[in-house]
Design a protein around this motif. Structure first.
Motif, PDB file in Angstrom:
ATOM      1  N   ASN A 142     -27.467  34.416  25.084  1.00  0.00           N
ATOM      2  CA  ASN A 142     -26.738  35.512  24.449  1.00  0.00           C
ATOM      3  C   ASN A 142     -26.244  36.533  25.477  1.00  0.00           C
ATOM      4  O   ASN A 142     -26.444  37.744  25.342  1.00  0.00           O
ATOM      5  CB  ASN A 142     -27.596  36.202  23.375  1.00  0.00           C
ATOM      6  N   ARG A 143     -25.586  36.016  26.524  1.00  0.00           N
ATOM      7  CA  ARG A 143     -25.103  36.900  27.580  1.00  0.00           C
ATOM      8  C   ARG A 143     -23.967  36.237  28.355  1.00  0.00           C
ATOM      9  O   ARG A 143     -23.776  35.022  28.304  1.00  0.00           O
ATOM     10  CB  ARG A 143     -26.234  37.262  28.532  1.00  0.00           C
ATOM     11  N   TYR A 144     -23.245  37.091  29.081  1.00  0.00           N
ATOM     12  CA  TYR A 144     -22.250  36.626  30.036  1.00  0.00           C
ATOM     13  C   TYR A 144     -22.912  36.538  31.401  1.00  0.00           C
ATOM     14  O   TYR A 144     -23.825  37.318  31.712  1.00  0.00           O
ATOM     15  CB  TYR A 144     -21.073  37.609  30.135  1.00  0.00           C
ATOM     16  N   GLU A 145     -22.427  35.600  32.204  1.00  0.00           N
ATOM     17  CA  GLU A 145     -22.924  35.454  33.563  1.00  0.00           C
ATOM     18  C   GLU A 145     -21.748  35.283  34.518  1.00  0.00           C
ATOM     19  O   GLU A 145     -20.681  34.823  34.120  1.00  0.00           O
ATOM     20  CB  GLU A 145     -23.867  34.245  33.675  1.00  0.00           C
ATOM     21  N   LEU A 146     -21.970  35.652  35.758  1.00  0.00           N
ATOM     22  CA  LEU A 146     -21.004  35.408  36.831  1.00  0.00           C
ATOM     23  C   LEU A 146     -21.581  34.311  37.714  1.00  0.00           C
ATOM     24  O   LEU A 146     -22.544  34.532  38.456  1.00  0.00           O
ATOM     25  CB  LEU A 146     -20.749  36.682  37.643  1.00  0.00           C
ATOM     26  N   LEU A 147     -20.997  33.138  37.603  1.00  0.00           N
ATOM     27  CA  LEU A 147     -21.500  31.964  38.301  1.00  0.00           C
ATOM     28  C   LEU A 147     -20.713  31.740  39.585  1.00  0.00           C
ATOM     29  O   LEU A 147     -19.549  32.109  39.693  1.00  0.00           O
ATOM     30  CB  LEU A 147     -21.384  30.741  37.393  1.00  0.00           C
ATOM     31  N   HIS A 148     -21.363  31.119  40.552  1.00  0.00           N
ATOM     32  CA  HIS A 148     -20.718  30.719  41.814  1.00  0.00           C
ATOM     33  C   HIS A 148     -20.068  31.900  42.531  1.00  0.00           C
ATOM     34  O   HIS A 148     -18.866  31.928  42.745  1.00  0.00           O
ATOM     35  CB  HIS A 148     -19.697  29.599  41.591  1.00  0.00           C
TER      36      HIS A 148
END
Length: 182
Positions: free
Chosen positions: A116-122
């Motif tokens: 239930n969240r946004y993530e910043l990947l790579h």
């Protein structure tokens, strides 16, 4: 951008030059984001003006993935406005940068439904020795702040910010190391 907070109390003219440099580089930053398949603008860590257009000096994986600098650009623009109260600057020069940066991050995040969240990947960590990571503390916190500043700027100049900016800012994961608190 990094020296802007120190310049503003004493040398608004120097600060203005710093933030106007980023406005002049907006077309290039828009192209960089598009090359990544994102909306908005992504600024380079190291850049220079070549024949009036911003040019990314480093094209390494490090330069491509240090997206925290894009948030730093937005925070510099907002800091200049806060220090000067220059509403004309905000509308004409600051807003296009803030809007484009917020659009970039809104398109760059990944929604993780089971968390239930946004993530910043790579992303390349602002703490460079960590290399590539998912969810860098500094990057994610700076992105959250940049999105909130863009939303506030929109309201000041009479626009309604896109709801996605608020959603990403609210639900963006801010990683904290339980041992160090960082």
């Amino acid at each position: 951008v990094y020296n802007l907070p120190a310049l503003l109390p004493y040398r608004n003219a120097l600060g203005r030059g710093t933030v106007l440099f980023r406005k002049r580089g907006l077309a290039h930053a828009l192209k960089q984001a598009a090359r990544e398949g994102c909306r908005g603008a992504r600024y380079s860590v190291v850049s220079e003006l070549v024949e009036g257009e911003e040019n990314c000096v480093g094209h390494s994986a490090l330069a491509r993935n240090e997206i925290h600098f894009t948030a730093d650009v937005a925070l510099g623009v907002w800091s200049y406005y806060c220090a000067t109260g220059d509403a004309i600057y905000l509308r004409v020069d600051g807003w296009p940068v803030l809007e484009a940066v917020a659009d970039y991050f809104a398109s760059r995040v990944t929604w993780v439904p089971w968390e239930n969240r946004y993530e910043l990947l790579h992303v390349h960590s602002a703490q460079e020795e960590l290399g590539m990571v998912h969810n860098c503390l500094y990057t994610n916190a700076a992105v959250r702040k940049a999105l909130r500043c863009a939303g506030r700027a929109a309201e000041i100049i009479g626009f309604s910010p896109p709801p996605i900016w608020r959603s990403v800012a609210e639900y963006l994961h801010i990683p904290v190391n339980r041992q160090t608190g960082l």
